[in-house]
Scaffold this active site. Structure first.
Site, PDB file in Angstrom:
ATOM      1  N   ASP A 110      36.107  20.994  55.317  1.00  0.00           N
ATOM      2  CA  ASP A 110      36.930  20.904  56.524  1.00  0.00           C
ATOM      3  C   ASP A 110      36.123  20.439  57.728  1.00  0.00           C
ATOM      4  OD1 ASP A 110      35.580  23.425  56.338  1.00  0.00           O
ATOM      5  OD2 ASP A 110      36.818  24.205  57.958  1.00  0.00           O
ATOM      6  N   GLU A 161      35.726  26.542  56.803  1.00  0.00           N
ATOM      7  CA  GLU A 161      34.450  26.993  57.368  1.00  0.00           C
ATOM      8  C   GLU A 161      34.477  27.011  58.881  1.00  0.00           C
ATOM      9  OE1 GLU A 161      30.312  26.756  58.900  1.00  0.00           O
ATOM     10  OE2 GLU A 161      31.943  25.312  59.167  1.00  0.00           O
TER      11      GLU A 161
END
Length: 364
Positions: A75, A133
């Site tokens: 991400d 994350e």
């Protein structure tokens, strides 16, 4: 499974990095990229591919005497008009611009290329690609794997491909976020003396933080710089009302020689007399460079880069590996000071250098 553009893991690293970046995967929207990565990895019979949500694990089973994890997150933070990617310059001066080039899809490209290539590595490898994350710790895909499938992460050593400008960064700072809650008495602003202004009360909190001198703390030979800062402030209900509440959000980045409890005690001392409420906390990780595999990795990386280990001055998921008892380090392409910026960009030579160092270590 959603339909996605196939990823060619055998193409050059720049093309692969661009393909990963140009498929947006802001935290919470990683499914399309996770699908593409899964399809690509399942094309290699030497890899066992496992999935939990939008997190993927690909493992070799070559019967080696040791196993290492090489991990990276899929991400990014939100796009800031900086996609699609663009390549600027040529040769040694070429840079790849765009969201995710630094944090951290160049590192993921290195992982994927090596996962496809290394059929018989000198150490068995668990390649990890995970989601969420860049948001609150409770959603972190690596943490979810650790809770749901701890055996997937069993290893003797771990490398997290966070951006380090292709240098070796040991451990990480811990992070603590608290709210300083201030109360007052509401009143009409034309008769302010009948109330008590909670926003004004925040002045003393801000003065203490402004005067605070952060420490440089040496831990196992690496120096971690701390920081204690106000990051948000809110209060008030209307422009003609004396506010009866105010909240100052404070973030403490602390060296890995402290526990979360010790960090909180320090913050309470600095802000003595005020209500302090914890909203998020994550312990740091010591450098972990004393483990034999860590020393082997450091030797391989430093011989390739000519640098020396330094401290990671932020929180990363090496702390999760540390909590599992697995020594871990940060190593990947990209200048971490450019992460999350609108002009995020990664030198192409750092992508190549990271790939070469990891390949040399995993085939030695």
């Amino acid at each position: 499974m959603t339909r996605t553009q196939p990823l060619d893991l055998t193409t050059d690293l720049v093309t692969l990095t661009r393909a990963l970046c140009d498929l947006p995967s802001v935290s919470g929207q990683e499914t399309a990229l996770a699908d593409a990565v899964e399809v690509a990895l399942r094309g290699y019979p030497h890899l066992e591919v496992l999935r939990d949500g939008d997190a993927l694990v690909a493992r070799t089973h070559a019967g080696r005497s040791s196993r290492v994890v090489v991990a990276g997150h899929l991400d990014t933070v939100p796009v800031s008009d900086n996609l699609p990617t663009r390549l600027v310059g040529e040769g040694e001066h070429a840079e790849l611009w765009g969201r995710g080039t630094v944090d951290m899809k160049a590192g993921v490209a290195v992982q994927l290329a090596l996962a496809a290539e290394l059929v018989e590595p000198s150490r068995d490898v668990t390649w990890v690609f995970y989601d969420h994350e860049e948001v609150e710790a409770a959603l972190n895909g690596l943490g979810r794997i650790a809770r749901n499938h701890p055996d997937w992460l069993a290893a003797d050593f771990a490398v997290l491909c966070e951006p380090t400008a292709a240098g070796l960064e040991g451990g990480c700072n811990g992070t603590l976020r608290v709210e300083v809650r201030l109360t007052g008495v509401a009143a009409h602003s034309a008769r302010a003396w009948t109330g008590r202004n909670a926003v004004h009360a925040a002045g003393e909190v801000l003065r203490r933080l402004e005067a605070y001198v952060p420490a440089d703390v040496e831990v196992d030979g690496l120096v971690y710089r701390e920081g204690l800062n106000a990051v948000l402030i809110s209060g008030g209900t209307a422009t003609n009302v004396i506010p009866d509440s105010c909240v100052v959000t404070v973030n403490y980045r602390f060296a890995p020689d402290k526990s979360v409890e010790e960090a909180l005690a320090h913050v309470r001392t600095v802000l003595d007399g005020f209500e302090v409420v914890v909203t998020d906390a994550a312990a740091g990780a010591r450098p972990g460079l004393d483990a034999p595999l860590a020393q082997d990795f450091a030797a391989a990386v430093l011989s390739a880069t000519g640098g020396r280990p330094s401290a990671k001055l932020g929180w990363t998921d090496v702390a999760r590996f540390s909590s599992l008892g697995t020594p871990a380090v940060n190593f990947g392409p990209g200048d971490p000071t450019l992460a999350h910026k609108a002009d995020e960009r990664c030198p192409v030579h750092q992508i190549s250098a990271s790939h070469a160092a990891l390949r040399a270590w995993l085939t030695a």
